[in-house]
Design a protein around this motif. Structure first.
Motif, PDB file in Angstrom:
ATOM      1  N   ALA A 120     -12.695 -13.822   3.208  1.00  0.00           N
ATOM      2  CA  ALA A 120     -11.297 -13.462   2.955  1.00  0.00           C
ATOM      3  C   ALA A 120     -11.041 -13.297   1.460  1.00  0.00           C
ATOM      4  O   ALA A 120     -11.459 -14.124   0.653  1.00  0.00           O
ATOM      5  N   ARG A 121     -10.340 -12.233   1.101  1.00  0.00           N
ATOM      6  CA  ARG A 121      -9.930 -12.011  -0.278  1.00  0.00           C
ATOM      7  C   ARG A 121      -8.642 -12.804  -0.540  1.00  0.00           C
ATOM      8  O   ARG A 121      -7.678 -12.705   0.223  1.00  0.00           O
ATOM      9  N   ILE A 122      -8.632 -13.556  -1.606  1.00  0.00           N
ATOM     10  CA  ILE A 122      -7.488 -14.407  -1.958  1.00  0.00           C
ATOM     11  C   ILE A 122      -7.035 -14.072  -3.375  1.00  0.00           C
ATOM     12  O   ILE A 122      -7.843 -14.056  -4.307  1.00  0.00           O
ATOM     13  N   GLY A 123      -5.756 -13.781  -3.540  1.00  0.00           N
ATOM     14  CA  GLY A 123      -5.187 -13.567  -4.865  1.00  0.00           C
ATOM     15  C   GLY A 123      -4.344 -14.767  -5.261  1.00  0.00           C
ATOM     16  O   GLY A 123      -3.646 -15.352  -4.424  1.00  0.00           O
ATOM     17  N   ALA A 124      -4.412 -15.174  -6.509  1.00  0.00           N
ATOM     18  CA  ALA A 124      -3.634 -16.318  -6.991  1.00  0.00           C
ATOM     19  C   ALA A 124      -2.960 -15.960  -8.308  1.00  0.00           C
ATOM     20  O   ALA A 124      -3.605 -15.420  -9.209  1.00  0.00           O
ATOM     21  N   THR A 125      -1.672 -16.260  -8.386  1.00  0.00           N
ATOM     22  CA  THR A 125      -0.944 -16.140  -9.646  1.00  0.00           C
ATOM     23  C   THR A 125      -0.453 -17.522 -10.031  1.00  0.00           C
ATOM     24  O   THR A 125       0.458 -18.070  -9.396  1.00  0.00           O
ATOM     25  N   LEU A 126      -1.076 -18.108 -11.035  1.00  0.00           N
ATOM     26  CA  LEU A 126      -0.671 -19.438 -11.488  1.00  0.00           C
ATOM     27  C   LEU A 126       0.704 -19.339 -12.141  1.00  0.00           C
ATOM     28  O   LEU A 126       0.967 -18.409 -12.903  1.00  0.00           O
ATOM     29  N   HIS A 127       1.572 -20.312 -11.868  1.00  0.00           N
ATOM     30  CA  HIS A 127       2.907 -20.196 -12.450  1.00  0.00           C
ATOM     31  C   HIS A 127       3.447 -21.488 -13.038  1.00  0.00           C
ATOM     32  O   HIS A 127       4.448 -21.463 -13.753  1.00  0.00           O
ATOM     33  N   LYS A 128       2.777 -22.632 -12.793  1.00  0.00           N
ATOM     34  CA  LYS A 128       3.291 -23.857 -13.397  1.00  0.00           C
ATOM     35  C   LYS A 128       2.159 -24.869 -13.523  1.00  0.00           C
ATOM     36  O   LYS A 128       1.501 -25.210 -12.544  1.00  0.00           O
ATOM     37  N   ARG A 129       1.949 -25.318 -14.751  1.00  0.00           N
ATOM     38  CA  ARG A 129       0.907 -26.297 -15.027  1.00  0.00           C
ATOM     39  C   ARG A 129       1.356 -27.674 -14.542  1.00  0.00           C
ATOM     40  O   ARG A 129       2.457 -28.116 -14.854  1.00  0.00           O
ATOM     41  N   ILE A 130       0.489 -28.355 -13.802  1.00  0.00           N
ATOM     42  CA  ILE A 130       0.772 -29.712 -13.338  1.00  0.00           C
ATOM     43  C   ILE A 130       0.077 -30.722 -14.240  1.00  0.00           C
ATOM     44  O   ILE A 130       0.681 -31.686 -14.713  1.00  0.00           O
ATOM     45  N   ASP A 131      -1.214 -30.509 -14.472  1.00  0.00           N
ATOM     46  CA  ASP A 131      -1.965 -31.340 -15.416  1.00  0.00           C
ATOM     47  C   ASP A 131      -3.178 -30.538 -15.874  1.00  0.00           C
ATOM     48  O   ASP A 131      -3.241 -29.320 -15.654  1.00  0.00           O
ATOM     49  N   LEU A 132      -4.154 -31.198 -16.493  1.00  0.00           N
ATOM     50  CA  LEU A 132      -5.282 -30.498 -17.095  1.00  0.00           C
ATOM     51  C   LEU A 132      -6.057 -29.656 -16.096  1.00  0.00           C
ATOM     52  O   LEU A 132      -6.550 -28.579 -16.426  1.00  0.00           O
ATOM     53  N   ARG A 133      -6.178 -30.127 -14.853  1.00  0.00           N
ATOM     54  CA  ARG A 133      -7.015 -29.455 -13.854  1.00  0.00           C
ATOM     55  C   ARG A 133      -6.239 -28.782 -12.745  1.00  0.00           C
ATOM     56  O   ARG A 133      -6.822 -28.064 -11.944  1.00  0.00           O
ATOM     57  N   ARG A 134      -4.940 -29.011 -12.651  1.00  0.00           N
ATOM     58  CA  ARG A 134      -4.190 -28.539 -11.484  1.00  0.00           C
ATOM     59  C   ARG A 134      -3.009 -27.674 -11.907  1.00  0.00           C
ATOM     60  O   ARG A 134      -2.270 -28.013 -12.820  1.00  0.00           O
ATOM     61  N   TRP A 135      -2.866 -26.534 -11.189  1.00  0.00           N
ATOM     62  CA  TRP A 135      -1.747 -25.619 -11.401  1.00  0.00           C
ATOM     63  C   TRP A 135      -1.125 -25.276 -10.050  1.00  0.00           C
ATOM     64  O   TRP A 135      -1.814 -25.202  -9.025  1.00  0.00           O
ATOM     65  N   GLN A 136       0.161 -25.033 -10.070  1.00  0.00           N
ATOM     66  CA  GLN A 136       0.837 -24.492  -8.892  1.00  0.00           C
ATOM     67  C   GLN A 136       0.714 -22.980  -8.932  1.00  0.00           C
ATOM     68  O   GLN A 136       0.827 -22.367 -10.001  1.00  0.00           O
ATOM     69  N   ALA A 137       0.461 -22.363  -7.784  1.00  0.00           N
ATOM     70  CA  ALA A 137       0.171 -20.926  -7.757  1.00  0.00           C
ATOM     71  C   ALA A 137       0.784 -20.280  -6.525  1.00  0.00           C
ATOM     72  O   ALA A 137       0.846 -20.885  -5.446  1.00  0.00           O
ATOM     73  N   PHE A 138       1.218 -19.036  -6.706  1.00  0.00           N
ATOM     74  CA  PHE A 138       1.571 -18.201  -5.562  1.00  0.00           C
ATOM     75  C   PHE A 138       0.292 -17.533  -5.076  1.00  0.00           C
ATOM     76  O   PHE A 138      -0.504 -17.041  -5.882  1.00  0.00           O
ATOM     77  N   ILE A 139       0.101 -17.541  -3.755  1.00  0.00           N
ATOM     78  CA  ILE A 139      -1.147 -17.067  -3.161  1.00  0.00           C
ATOM     79  C   ILE A 139      -0.906 -15.816  -2.325  1.00  0.00           C
ATOM     80  O   ILE A 139       0.016 -15.772  -1.498  1.00  0.00           O
ATOM     81  N   ARG A 140      -1.735 -14.802  -2.541  1.00  0.00           N
ATOM     82  CA  ARG A 140      -1.721 -13.619  -1.696  1.00  0.00           C
ATOM     83  C   ARG A 140      -2.773 -13.791  -0.598  1.00  0.00           C
ATOM     84  O   ARG A 140      -3.874 -14.247  -0.871  1.00  0.00           O
ATOM     85  N   ASN A 141      -2.424 -13.441   0.621  1.00  0.00           N
ATOM     86  CA  ASN A 141      -3.272 -13.660   1.797  1.00  0.00           C
ATOM     87  C   ASN A 141      -3.391 -15.158   2.106  1.00  0.00           C
ATOM     88  O   ASN A 141      -4.444 -15.651   2.538  1.00  0.00           O
ATOM     89  N   ALA A 142      -2.299 -15.883   1.896  1.00  0.00           N
ATOM     90  CA  ALA A 142      -2.288 -17.337   2.071  1.00  0.00           C
ATOM     91  C   ALA A 142      -2.536 -17.768   3.509  1.00  0.00           C
ATOM     92  O   ALA A 142      -2.961 -18.906   3.750  1.00  0.00           O
ATOM     93  N   LYS A 143      -2.299 -16.881   4.462  1.00  0.00           N
ATOM     94  CA  LYS A 143      -2.538 -17.243   5.865  1.00  0.00           C
ATOM     95  C   LYS A 143      -4.028 -17.489   6.130  1.00  0.00           C
ATOM     96  O   LYS A 143      -4.378 -18.119   7.138  1.00  0.00           O
ATOM     97  N   ARG A 144      -4.897 -17.038   5.242  1.00  0.00           N
ATOM     98  CA  ARG A 144      -6.334 -17.255   5.397  1.00  0.00           C
ATOM     99  C   ARG A 144      -6.799 -18.507   4.669  1.00  0.00           C
ATOM    100  O   ARG A 144      -8.002 -18.751   4.558  1.00  0.00           O
ATOM    101  N   LEU A 145      -5.840 -19.318   4.199  1.00  0.00           N
ATOM    102  CA  LEU A 145      -6.181 -20.477   3.388  1.00  0.00           C
ATOM    103  C   LEU A 145      -5.656 -21.756   4.029  1.00  0.00           C
ATOM    104  O   LEU A 145      -4.522 -21.803   4.515  1.00  0.00           O
ATOM    105  N   LYS A 146      -6.485 -22.804   4.034  1.00  0.00           N
ATOM    106  CA  LYS A 146      -6.093 -24.096   4.582  1.00  0.00           C
ATOM    107  C   LYS A 146      -6.365 -25.191   3.543  1.00  0.00           C
ATOM    108  O   LYS A 146      -7.195 -25.023   2.648  1.00  0.00           O
TER     109      LYS A 146
END
Length: 346
Positions: free
Chosen positions: A74-100
């Motif tokens: 599955a092709r997954i697109g991610a647009t990061l939009h908010k930094r949480i900490d050094l390793r983690r970001w919140q992101a909007f996901i394209r084709n999110a239905k293929r992600l668990k």
């Protein structure tokens, strides 16, 4: 208020796909109180301001926050939009239905991330593998996150790395440019200095939520996205002193306006600030800290169209946009500018 009150019809050929060359050659529609509209250029800005006025800029820097990867086939697109900490970001996901939850996404250049948590708005927290800051990984694997109304019409290219960054960009963390400041150049700053117009900077990391459509029918039902902003104590002190001595604070962009208003006391005193803000400004809002706004032309029914309508009046802004469309102004991120100066003592 009904969201439909902020609608208008925009010809598609008025959406700018590239900035003006040079940047300060962009047109600027001046709306000064109830005076007739004035069709100017950005280089005319010094003459529209007074000695002692302060232009306030956002020094956030756009990071290459758009990633294309795979989760299995599955092709997954991610647009990061908010930094949480050094390793983690919140992101909007394209084709999110293929992600668990718990699944790994593989991006280019050996960059991988785990889909950690799904949020109510449909976005995900991505936890990136390794020890390098995510911003470093993005320089290898990411691309500039052009707004959808540009990316839907042409591909991102090398020129966008420079075009979609302001001359004030210092602090990594934005996934959208504070586009009102894209018009500024060294020669424009020199002319402003000669005029006696001062400038200050603050930081608000613009998130991809700025492009989210308002899906509610009424503004009362819209939930605003949060973005991190910072104003240091010294900057707040200088801004307060400038206003106390009669200078006007002119926000260069809606991001600056929102942060200044978030940091202001009811009496207009600007306090140091370092926090998220989700301020949502609609008609009826009583402005505290901002005396004017330089901004591009915004999307129909957007939170930013509501903000400028709050500043100048909804009917006035409808007339402004009708004039801009009739006279061929270029719209959105790479488009032309406007200088909005509300009636003083209104």
């Amino acid at each position: 208020m009904k969201v439909d009150l902020f609608d208008f019809d925009l010809p598609q050929d008025l959406i700018a796909l590239r900035p003006a060359r040079p940047r300060d050659a962009a047109r600027m529609l001046v709306v000064d109180g109830d005076a007739p509209f004035a069709d100017r250029t950005v280089m005319d800005l010094p003459g529209m301001l007074r000695p002692g006025d302060v232009l306030v800029f956002n020094d956030t820097r756009v990071i290459p926050a758009q990633l294309e990867g795979r989760r299995g086939e599955a092709r997954i697109g991610a647009t990061l939009h908010k930094r949480i900490d050094l390793r983690r970001w919140q992101a909007f996901i394209r084709n999110a239905k293929r992600l668990k939850t718990g699944q790994q996404i593989e991006f280019p250049a050996g960059v991988t991330a785990i889909a950690e948590t799904r949020h109510e708005d449909g976005s995900w927290t991505l936890a990136f593998a390794g020890e390098e800051p995510v911003e470093v990984l993005l320089e290898r694997a990411g691309r500039m996150p052009l707004p959808p109304y540009i990316a839907g019409k042409r591909a991102t290219d090398e020129q966008d790395k420079a075009d979609y960054q302001t001359m004030f960009a210092r602090e990594d963390g934005a996934v959208a440019a504070p586009t009102a400041a894209l018009h500024f150049t060294d020669r424009l700053l020199a002319a402003l200095d000669e005029r006696g117009v001062r400038r200050e900077t603050l930081t608000l990391h613009v998130g991809a939520g700025t492009f989210l459509p308002v899906k509610a029918e009424d503004t009362d039902d819209h939930r605003m996205h949060a973005e991190f902003g910072r104003i240091d104590a010294e900057t707040a002190e200088r801004l307060n002193a400038a206003r106390a001595s009669g200078g006007r604070l002119i926000a260069v962009g809606t991001t600056v306006l929102r942060l200044l208003e978030s940091a202001a006391d009811p009496d207009g005193t600007i306090q140091p600030f370092a926090d998220d803000t989700s301020i949502f400004i609609t008609p009826g809002y009583a402005f505290r800290a901002v005396d004017g706004l330089m901004t591009n032309f915004h999307l129909p029914k957007s939170t930013l169209m509501m903000l400028v309508s709050a500043l100048m009046g909804r009917e006035r802004m409808q007339a402004v946009y009708a004039h801009a469309i009739e006279n061929g102004y270029r719209f959105y991120s790479y488009g032309d500018s406007s200088l909005l100066l509300p009636q003083e003592n209104a």
